[in-house]
Scaffold this motif. Structure first.
Motif, PDB file in Angstrom:
ATOM      1  N   LEU A   1      -9.502  -6.215  -0.781  1.00  0.00           N
ATOM      2  CA  LEU A   1      -8.142  -5.934  -0.346  1.00  0.00           C
ATOM      3  C   LEU A   1      -8.045  -6.233   1.145  1.00  0.00           C
ATOM      4  O   LEU A   1      -8.818  -5.693   1.938  1.00  0.00           O
ATOM      5  CB  LEU A   1      -7.783  -4.469  -0.592  1.00  0.00           C
TER       6      LEU A   1
ATOM      7  N   VAL B   1      -4.529  -8.983  -2.471  1.00  0.00           N
ATOM      8  CA  VAL B   1      -5.612  -8.614  -3.379  1.00  0.00           C
ATOM      9  C   VAL B   1      -6.282  -9.902  -3.839  1.00  0.00           C
ATOM     10  O   VAL B   1      -5.637 -10.794  -4.377  1.00  0.00           O
ATOM     11  CB  VAL B   1      -5.086  -7.825  -4.599  1.00  0.00           C
TER      12      VAL B   1
ATOM     13  N   SER C   1       0.842  -1.195   0.000  1.00  0.00           N
ATOM     14  CA  SER C   1       0.000   0.000   0.000  1.00  0.00           C
ATOM     15  C   SER C   1       0.882   1.252   0.000  1.00  0.00           C
ATOM     16  O   SER C   1       2.107   1.174   0.132  1.00  0.00           O
ATOM     17  CB  SER C   1      -0.912   0.005   1.228  1.00  0.00           C
TER      18      SER C   1
ATOM     19  N   ARG D   1     -13.742  -7.678  -5.999  1.00  0.00           N
ATOM     20  CA  ARG D   1     -12.362  -7.453  -5.564  1.00  0.00           C
ATOM     21  C   ARG D   1     -12.356  -7.099  -4.088  1.00  0.00           C
ATOM     22  O   ARG D   1     -13.180  -6.318  -3.626  1.00  0.00           O
ATOM     23  CB  ARG D   1     -11.748  -6.319  -6.367  1.00  0.00           C
TER      24      ARG D   1
ATOM     25  N   GLU E   1      -9.491 -11.415  -6.129  1.00  0.00           N
ATOM     26  CA  GLU E   1     -10.507 -11.141  -7.135  1.00  0.00           C
ATOM     27  C   GLU E   1     -11.167 -12.451  -7.505  1.00  0.00           C
ATOM     28  O   GLU E   1     -10.476 -13.457  -7.684  1.00  0.00           O
ATOM     29  CB  GLU E   1      -9.881 -10.497  -8.371  1.00  0.00           C
TER      30      GLU E   1
END
Length: 81
Positions: free
Chosen positions: A52, A38, A30, A50, A40
């Protein structure tokens, strides 16, 4: 800045159940230096969703990635390319 790790692509297909799903995992950093996992997922051919997940260290994020990948493989996903 640390370069991102390679992305892990997983797929699960079962034509008898009209199932065609994907799951992608990657590690990034980050803006504040936290490790980010991450995730998805969705139906193949769509944008999907998605998420995080932030971790204090890259080792914790890597461990979470390994656990998630193992869980998906147990559920029938297989690695792509």
């Amino acid at each position: 800045m640390q370069k991102p790790s390679p992305i892990l692509h997983l797929q699960r297909r079962d034509p008898s159940r009209n199932m065609a799903r994907f799951y992608c995992l990657s590690l990034e950093s980050s803006l504040f230096g936290d490790a980010v996992l991450v995730r998805e997922w969705g139906r193949i051919g769509t944008l999907g969703r998605r998420r995080l997940d932030l971790y204090a260290t890259a080792a914790q994020a890597q461990d979470a990635l390994r656990r998630l990948a193992a869980s998906k493989v147990r559920r029938g996903y297989s690695s792509v390319g």
